[in-house]
Design an enzyme around this catalytic site. Structure first.
Site, PDB file in Angstrom:
ATOM      1  N   LYS A  91      -0.130  -7.250   2.833  1.00  0.00           N
ATOM      2  CA  LYS A  91      -0.863  -6.020   2.512  1.00  0.00           C
ATOM      3  C   LYS A  91      -2.285  -6.313   2.048  1.00  0.00           C
ATOM      4  O   LYS A  91      -3.160  -5.463   2.165  1.00  0.00           O
ATOM      5  CB  LYS A  91      -0.088  -5.287   1.404  1.00  0.00           C
ATOM      6  CG  LYS A  91      -0.333  -3.818   1.326  1.00  0.00           C
ATOM      7  CD  LYS A  91       0.712  -3.116   0.496  1.00  0.00           C
ATOM      8  CE  LYS A  91       0.590  -3.417  -0.982  1.00  0.00           C
ATOM      9  NZ  LYS A  91       1.514  -2.558  -1.775  1.00  0.00           N
ATOM     10  N   ASP A  92      -2.503  -7.496   1.518  1.00  0.00           N
ATOM     11  CA  ASP A  92      -3.825  -7.858   1.001  1.00  0.00           C
ATOM     12  C   ASP A  92      -4.674  -8.603   2.038  1.00  0.00           C
ATOM     13  O   ASP A  92      -5.796  -9.009   1.732  1.00  0.00           O
ATOM     14  CB  ASP A  92      -3.681  -8.747  -0.247  1.00  0.00           C
ATOM     15  CG  ASP A  92      -2.913  -8.046  -1.361  1.00  0.00           C
ATOM     16  OD1 ASP A  92      -2.878  -6.806  -1.363  1.00  0.00           O
ATOM     17  OD2 ASP A  92      -2.352  -8.748  -2.223  1.00  0.00           O
ATOM     18  N   ARG A 137      -4.096   5.744  -0.208  1.00  0.00           N
ATOM     19  CA  ARG A 137      -2.858   6.261   0.392  1.00  0.00           C
ATOM     20  C   ARG A 137      -1.962   6.896  -0.662  1.00  0.00           C
ATOM     21  O   ARG A 137      -1.493   8.017  -0.506  1.00  0.00           O
ATOM     22  CB  ARG A 137      -2.092   5.112   1.079  1.00  0.00           C
ATOM     23  CG  ARG A 137      -0.672   5.488   1.532  1.00  0.00           C
ATOM     24  CD  ARG A 137       0.097   4.272   2.027  1.00  0.00           C
ATOM     25  NE  ARG A 137       0.321   3.273   1.007  1.00  0.00           N
ATOM     26  CZ  ARG A 137       1.365   3.234   0.191  1.00  0.00           C
ATOM     27  NH1 ARG A 137       2.320   4.145   0.283  1.00  0.00           N
ATOM     28  NH2 ARG A 137       1.486   2.277  -0.717  1.00  0.00           N
ATOM     29  N   ARG A 138      -1.729   6.167  -1.752  1.00  0.00           N
ATOM     30  CA  ARG A 138      -0.837   6.710  -2.781  1.00  0.00           C
ATOM     31  C   ARG A 138      -1.436   7.970  -3.400  1.00  0.00           C
ATOM     32  O   ARG A 138      -0.712   8.934  -3.680  1.00  0.00           O
ATOM     33  CB  ARG A 138      -0.556   5.653  -3.847  1.00  0.00           C
ATOM     34  CG  ARG A 138       0.363   4.546  -3.316  1.00  0.00           C
ATOM     35  CD  ARG A 138       0.516   3.410  -4.314  1.00  0.00           C
ATOM     36  NE  ARG A 138       1.472   2.409  -3.848  1.00  0.00           N
ATOM     37  CZ  ARG A 138       1.418   1.121  -4.182  1.00  0.00           C
ATOM     38  NH1 ARG A 138       0.452   0.678  -4.978  1.00  0.00           N
ATOM     39  NH2 ARG A 138       2.335   0.292  -3.728  1.00  0.00           N
ATOM     40  N   ARG A 155      -5.830  -0.443 -11.963  1.00  0.00           N
ATOM     41  CA  ARG A 155      -5.675  -1.674 -11.185  1.00  0.00           C
ATOM     42  C   ARG A 155      -5.049  -2.733 -12.057  1.00  0.00           C
ATOM     43  O   ARG A 155      -4.556  -2.465 -13.137  1.00  0.00           O
ATOM     44  CB  ARG A 155      -7.032  -2.137 -10.637  1.00  0.00           C
ATOM     45  CG  ARG A 155      -7.450  -1.406  -9.358  1.00  0.00           C
ATOM     46  CD  ARG A 155      -8.301  -2.281  -8.458  1.00  0.00           C
ATOM     47  NE  ARG A 155      -7.928  -3.673  -8.591  1.00  0.00           N
ATOM     48  CZ  ARG A 155      -8.771  -4.647  -8.892  1.00  0.00           C
ATOM     49  NH1 ARG A 155     -10.046  -4.396  -9.064  1.00  0.00           N
ATOM     50  NH2 ARG A 155      -8.349  -5.883  -9.007  1.00  0.00           N
ATOM     51  N   ARG A 161      -0.340  -2.892 -15.073  1.00  0.00           N
ATOM     52  CA  ARG A 161      -0.202  -1.479 -14.706  1.00  0.00           C
ATOM     53  C   ARG A 161       0.945  -0.829 -15.466  1.00  0.00           C
ATOM     54  O   ARG A 161       0.833   0.306 -15.924  1.00  0.00           O
ATOM     55  CB  ARG A 161       0.043  -1.353 -13.205  1.00  0.00           C
ATOM     56  CG  ARG A 161      -1.203  -1.705 -12.413  1.00  0.00           C
ATOM     57  CD  ARG A 161      -1.055  -1.226 -10.996  1.00  0.00           C
ATOM     58  NE  ARG A 161      -1.389  -2.278 -10.058  1.00  0.00           N
ATOM     59  CZ  ARG A 161      -1.355  -2.123  -8.749  1.00  0.00           C
ATOM     60  NH1 ARG A 161      -0.967  -0.989  -8.226  1.00  0.00           N
ATOM     61  NH2 ARG A 161      -1.679  -3.106  -7.965  1.00  0.00           N
ATOM     62  N   CYS A 247      -9.699  -0.262   3.506  1.00  0.00           N
ATOM     63  CA  CYS A 247      -9.095  -0.001   2.202  1.00  0.00           C
ATOM     64  C   CYS A 247      -9.532   1.329   1.603  1.00  0.00           C
ATOM     65  O   CYS A 247      -9.055   1.733   0.552  1.00  0.00           O
ATOM     66  CB  CYS A 247      -9.351  -1.156   1.247  1.00  0.00           C
ATOM     67  SG  CYS A 247     -11.079  -1.603   1.139  1.00  0.00           S
TER      68      CYS A 247
END
Ligand SMILES: NCc1[nH]cc(CCC(=O)O)c1CC(=O)O
Length: 311
Positions: A91-92, A137-138, A155, A161, A247
């Site tokens: 994902k990164d 997205r979230r 972040r 978090r 992103c």
């Protein structure tokens, strides 16, 4: 091709970020290599490195340079021959990368769901709740379900978090089940359904990166590759590339291998989630399903939504 022999004197050097999740994933990769090739403990070693993305935690990823912040240091270490392979959360990993790098293997994919922390479900969030996330997205998916919520930037690594929720800096947050599970926090958070919350492309997948010039590593890495994970993540990333996602763009994609075919589901959103275009396709592996699905979604999209993805 014969496998290169890694020894105590010349161990396989595995580069990883230093975050607890990155280290856990690198340990998994290391264990897989040792198991597949029956290597003694000290013929393989981890080389932990600090990434820019770990140093700067007070701004959204998209504002400070995007996904490359996670991978740049490891890529440099590959080029400078400080490490033989690098382990990344897929994902990164940037959608577009110079072709001197090759993702050569992926470990079996973990749980692809997102989990909600701070409430039992999206419906249970209190009115006007502050939801902490720096993921476009979230943010779009939460606001689509709950237009009243406020999105606040959040972040940092998983533990940071979670701490922000405990101290009340935000009422709730969203995290990948994969990361929580790999950190031994399988019981943290409430699973969100794929219908409400389709994951990010590559979520839950761990990739092994090498220099294209290091063909000697191919047999080592082939032995630990999970072919279905590789094909599914490849399809999701092909969709990202075709839709012009980066992103900043709210985009979700999830693929699964079904025999010789791939089923790919994808969604694109406006920033607040008020518009969603979604679609699914089933295509023969190697076909151009991802590009066709991207064109289908962009074709249905309003000018505003298309504008977010125009690249
Ligand atoms: N961008 C941070 C990141 N990169 C990979 C994971 C979790 C593991 C995964 O999705 O593979 C996370 C944290 C999160 O999104 O909760």
């Amino acid at each position: 091709m014969t496998c290169p022999i890694f020894t105590v004197e010349r161990p396989l050097r595995i580069g990883t970020r230093r975050s607890p999740l990155a280290l856990a994933q690198a340990e998994m990769a290391m264990a897989a290599v040792k198991r597949a090739h029956n290597l003694p403990d000290d013929a393989v070693k981890l080389v932990p490195m600090l990434a820019t993305g770990d140093k700067i935690q007070d701004r959204p990823l998209a504002d400070i340079g995007g996904k490359a912040l996670w991978t740049k240091e490891l890529e440099r270490a590959l080029i400078e021959d400080q490490i033989d392979i690098a382990v990344h959360s897929m994902k990164d990993v940037e959608t577009w990368r110079p072709d001197i790098f090759v993702i050569s293997a992926m470990l079996p994919r973990a749980d692809v769901h997102d989990r909600l922390i701070g409430a039992a479900s999206l419906g249970d969030l209190k009115q006007d709740a502050r939801v902490g996330t720096s993921s476009p997205r979230r943010a779009a998916q939460v606001q689509r379900a709950r237009p009243d919520v406020q999105i606040v930037p959040l972040r940092g690594n998983v533990a940071t978090r979670l701490a922000h929720i405990d101290t009340g800096d935000a009422d709730a947050t969203l995290l990948a089940a994969a990361g929580l599970d790999r950190l031994g926090m399988a019981d943290v958070g409430a699973e969100l359904s794929l219908d409400a919350f389709l994951p990010a492309a590559s979520q839950g997948a761990v990739g092994i990166d090498r220099l294209a010039s290091r063909a000697d590593l191919i047999p080592i890495l082939e032995a630990i590759n999970d072919a279905d994970t590789f094909a599914a993540v490849d399809a999701e990333r092909a969709f990202l590339a075709a839709v012009g996602g980066n992103c900043h763009s709210p985009v979700a994609a999830l693929a699964r291998v079904e025999g010789t075919q791939i089923r790919l589901r994808a969604e694109i959103f406006t920033a607040d989630g008020s518009e969603l275009q979604s679609g699914e396709c089933l295509y023969d592996m190697g076909g151009d399903g991802p590009a066709q699905l991207a064109q289908e979604l962009l074709g249905k999209a309003s000018a505003e939504l298309r504008g977010i993805f125009a690249s």
